[in-house]
Design an enzyme around this catalytic site. Sequence first.
Site, short mmCIF file in Angstrom:
data_model
loop_
_atom_site.label_atom_id
_atom_site.label_comp_id
_atom_site.label_asym_id
_atom_site.label_seq_id
_atom_site.Cartn_x
_atom_site.Cartn_y
_atom_site.Cartn_z
CB SER A 128 -0.92 0.03 1.22
OG SER A 128 -1.65 1.24 1.23
CE LYS A 182 -2.94 -2.50 -0.42
NZ LYS A 182 -4.02 -2.06 -1.27
CG HIS A 185 -4.98 -0.80 3.77
ND1 HIS A 185 -5.22 -0.26 2.52
CD2 HIS A 185 -4.18 0.09 4.39
CE1 HIS A 185 -4.58 0.88 2.40
NE2 HIS A 185 -3.94 1.12 3.52
CG ASN A 186 -7.32 -1.59 -0.59
OD1 ASN A 186 -6.32 -1.43 0.10
ND2 ASN A 186 -7.26 -1.61 -1.90
CD GLU A 189 -7.50 3.04 -0.27
OE1 GLU A 189 -6.46 2.46 0.07
OE2 GLU A 189 -7.86 3.11 -1.47
C1 6PG Z 1 -3.19 1.39 -1.65
C2 6PG Z 1 -4.49 1.49 -2.40
C3 6PG Z 1 -4.42 0.91 -3.75
C4 6PG Z 1 -5.76 0.91 -4.49
C5 6PG Z 1 -6.24 2.25 -4.84
C6 6PG Z 1 -7.46 2.26 -5.76
O1 6PG Z 1 -3.24 0.85 -0.56
O2 6PG Z 1 -2.18 1.86 -2.14
O3 6PG Z 1 -5.47 0.80 -1.67
O4 6PG Z 1 -3.96 -0.43 -3.61
O5 6PG Z 1 -5.59 0.19 -5.67
O6 6PG Z 1 -6.53 2.96 -3.71
O7 6PG Z 1 -8.53 1.57 -5.24
P1 6PG Z 1 -9.98 1.76 -5.89
O8 6PG Z 1 -9.79 1.92 -7.35
O9 6PG Z 1 -10.74 0.50 -5.58
O10 6PG Z 1 -10.56 2.99 -5.26
#
Ligand code: 6PG
Length: 465
Positions: A128, A182, A185-186, A189
């Site tokens: 990430s 991960k 995490h997303n 996010e």
């Molecule tokens: C990270 C992000 C990354 C992710 C983008 C786009 O941890 O660096 O999570 O891996 O691919 O944030 O995610 P979306 O296109 O689903 O918004």
Amino acid sequence: MSERDIGLVGLGTMGAALALNIAEKGFGVAVWNRTGERTTEFMDEAGPLAANITPAATLEELVAAIRPPRAVLLMVPAGDPVDQQIAALTPLLSDGDLIIDGGNANFHDTERRNAETGGIGFFGIGVSGGEEGARHGPAIMAGGEPSLWQRIEPILKAIAADYEGEPCADWFGPGGAGHFVKTVHNGIEYADMQMIAEVYGILRDGMGKGSDEIGTVFERWNAGRLQSYLIEISGIVAKTADTASGGPILDVIVDAAGQKGTGRWTAIEAQHLAAPVTVIEAAVAARNVSSRRTARAEAEDLFGTGPEPLSSLTVDDLEAALTAGKILCYSQGFGMLAAASDRHGWNMNLPAVARVWRAGCIIRSGMLDDMAAALAEDPGRALMMAPFFADILKDTHGSLRKVVAEAARHGIAVPALSAGLAYFDGMRTARGTANMIQGQRDYFGRHGFARLDDGTEGRHGPWAD
Ligand code: 6PG
């Protein structure tokens, strides 16, 4: 010359940045890309770091350039391309060699690939931090056989972000555990981003503030309890002017959020685990609603504009509400990790997850250090119940309620904040309302219920025929 420490396949944005990071930390890396032109271009970009990099024209050359037992890091798009690369590499590798998938893989794929690769080891790492993180220090969430982790740990820790001397790279369990972390995490996010967007909506549509002023609010919050990369970049985005129109860039960006699917996976896996991650689910659904632009325009014509101005909220109310929402969201996210760890027997170190997220990754924030400390005190306790966070929630849940209520009264959609509040209220209600659901289930299907008075299970009501 089999001298390089690691091989890397895929010189896209993330792969190229990671290869340069590896080379910069003094490791030798052999690289291969599907198109040779990109490899040539990459070697030009590498400058003096090229001394640590071997460009390979073929996969055979790549494998030959790596010191056995070999490790090859795949930085290709998730899904079929990973399977194709594994299939192409496997005949060239030997037992004891190792393939590492550094993409945003679905953890089920990682578990399957682990089972399929036989004598060649397979390892999944979540990386990430976007391009900048990959180049100068990402957060790395690893999963696979512990002996394989020991082999690659020195390189991964060397290239990872650094939080006060501690590398933000760790191993979280066998199989797909790293990619699972991960994924969560997303999901978080998505939720963090959605809650910030909801507060932005109240500042813009409810309080009538311009983008620049909103940027200043985020800048101020970034100096306090909400300090985080996402608040910081939200301030920058809000303050940035569009070069074409001269107005705020936010005013020309279409209000439909894209997604590659990792947030959705979090919601799906949470359902499989029966783990409530309602804030993340609301954030995923909000992206889906955002993408229905035509339908939204039609509904606005039919029902009238939703958002109305309000004067009943202050910027401090919003800061407190966002703080409460964030704590509730992370409490759910760590709860989901605990549920997955139990289900899969991963024995996951939750404080270590919080520690890895403190730097390098997209959700890095000041609060994660306190979360790591609270989880270390008692990893089995929900984060919202830890005294440190319970005290903050006691101070802020009133503001969360006020913000959600006022937003609702004024037609401003705040689905993630609302979900956080409903979760909070649900969790602090010892006597809930599912007795009605159990009564209904028993009435129409004789599903049985447990009695409160004597604790017996499988009891039925005296329903009339
Ligand atoms: C990270 C992000 C990354 C992710 C983008 C786009 O941890 O660096 O999570 O891996 O691919 O944030 O995610 P979306 O296109 O689903 O918004």
